[in-house]
Design an enzyme around this catalytic site. Structure first.
Site, PDB file in Angstrom:
ATOM      1  N   CYS A  12       0.814  -1.143  -0.129  1.00 43.02           N
ATOM      2  CA  CYS A  12       0.032  -0.160  -0.076  1.00 43.02           C
ATOM      3  C   CYS A  12       0.927   1.416   0.027  1.00 43.02           C
ATOM      4  CB  CYS A  12      -0.858  -0.126   1.227  1.00 43.02           C
ATOM      5  SG  CYS A  12      -0.182  -0.114   2.935  1.00 43.02           S
ATOM      6  N   ASN A  15       2.347   1.298   4.535  1.00 38.38           N
ATOM      7  CA  ASN A  15       2.511   0.066   5.031  1.00 38.38           C
ATOM      8  C   ASN A  15       2.459   0.234   6.477  1.00 38.38           C
ATOM      9  OD1 ASN A  15       5.673  -1.982   5.458  1.00 38.38           O
ATOM     10  ND2 ASN A  15       3.493  -2.657   5.054  1.00 38.38           N
ATOM     11  N   CYS A  17      -1.394   0.694   7.228  1.00 39.53           N
ATOM     12  CA  CYS A  17      -2.919   0.349   7.513  1.00 39.53           C
ATOM     13  C   CYS A  17      -3.317  -0.679   6.737  1.00 39.53           C
ATOM     14  CB  CYS A  17      -3.679   1.568   6.967  1.00 39.53           C
ATOM     15  SG  CYS A  17      -3.450   3.198   8.050  1.00 39.53           S
ATOM     16  N   ARG A  18      -3.318  -0.784   5.379  1.00 37.37           N
ATOM     17  CA  ARG A  18      -3.851  -1.836   4.662  1.00 37.37           C
ATOM     18  C   ARG A  18      -3.032  -2.849   4.307  1.00 37.37           C
ATOM     19  NH1 ARG A  18      -5.084   2.152  -0.314  1.00 37.37           N
ATOM     20  NH2 ARG A  18      -3.263   3.118   0.772  1.00 37.37           N
ATOM     21  N   SER A  19      -1.610  -2.795   4.031  1.00 41.62           N
ATOM     22  CA  SER A  19      -0.942  -3.951   3.653  1.00 41.62           C
ATOM     23  C   SER A  19      -0.514  -4.926   4.824  1.00 41.62           C
ATOM     24  CB  SER A  19       0.513  -3.490   2.914  1.00 41.62           C
ATOM     25  OG  SER A  19       1.166  -2.524   3.320  1.00 41.62           O
ATOM     26  N   ASP A 131      -8.372   3.691   1.390  1.00 36.09           N
ATOM     27  CA  ASP A 131      -7.324   4.055   2.231  1.00 36.09           C
ATOM     28  C   ASP A 131      -8.154   4.566   3.582  1.00 36.09           C
ATOM     29  OD1 ASP A 131      -5.515   5.101   3.959  1.00 36.09           O
ATOM     30  OD2 ASP A 131      -4.448   6.287   2.292  1.00 36.09           O
TER      31      ASP A 131
END
Ligand code: 4NP
Length: 167
Positions: A12, A15, A17-19, A131
């Site tokens: 993301c 690095n 939150c999402r990934s 996001d």
């Protein structure tokens, strides 16, 4: 014969939150299918803003609510990632553009596939994993559910591939 390990890098922007959430969910699902040992998973960001930081506390909390642990600290994507991983999974179109730009700047062997996370979403609509950084906890729960669906389908796809290709 030693079974082949498939290596997957989730990417993301930050690095945090999402990934890392995708990495934790994928590892958790693979473990619960009894095939955790068949995969090496990691995550990275296209940006370096949060290098060295633990995942965002809201990602850690939503993961923990679902019994998933998050490991690791943030790092930026490196040129070596394009040869070290079998598959790089981008969370959104902006991440994919950045990855393709980075890959274009190196002498790579072309082995690594860049794919979009939401191409694996059975409830597909939006091509991007949103996001959640500037929103509240609801956004993180929503992202968790998207990632869980996508990781489940990604696992199906990768395990099909493994059983049908020579090791
Ligand atoms: P991520 O979320 O890409 O899912 O880790 C973000 C984290 C930080 C920022 C943007 C997105 N930031 O601008 O600092």
């Amino acid at each position: 014969m030693v079974p082949k390990t498939t290596s997957i890098l989730f990417v993301c922007l930050g690095n945090i939150c999402r990934s890392p959430l995708a990495e934790g969910i994928f590892a958790h699902l693979a473990e619960s299918r009894g095939i955790g040992g068949e995969f090496r998973v990691d995550s990275a960001g296209t940006g370096a803003y949060h290098t060295g930081e633990r995942p965002d506390s809201r990602s850690i909390a939503v993961a923990s609510n679902h019994g998933v642990k998050l490991y690791g600290v943030a790092r930026q994507v490196t040129h070596g990632d394009f040869t070290d991983f079998d598959v790089i999974v981008a969370m959104d179109r902006s991440n994919r553009r950045s990855l393709e730009r980075m890959r274009g700047h190196g002498a790579y062997n072309g082995r690594t596939e860049i794919v979009m996370m939401r191409d694996y979403d059975p409830e597909r609509g939006n091509p991007d994993v949103p996001d959640p950084y500037y929103g509240g906890p609801h956004g993180f729960e929503r992202v968790y559910r998207i990632l869980e669906r996508c990781c489940d389908r990604l696992l199906d796809t990768l395990t099909d591939k493994q059983c049908c290709e020579p090791r």
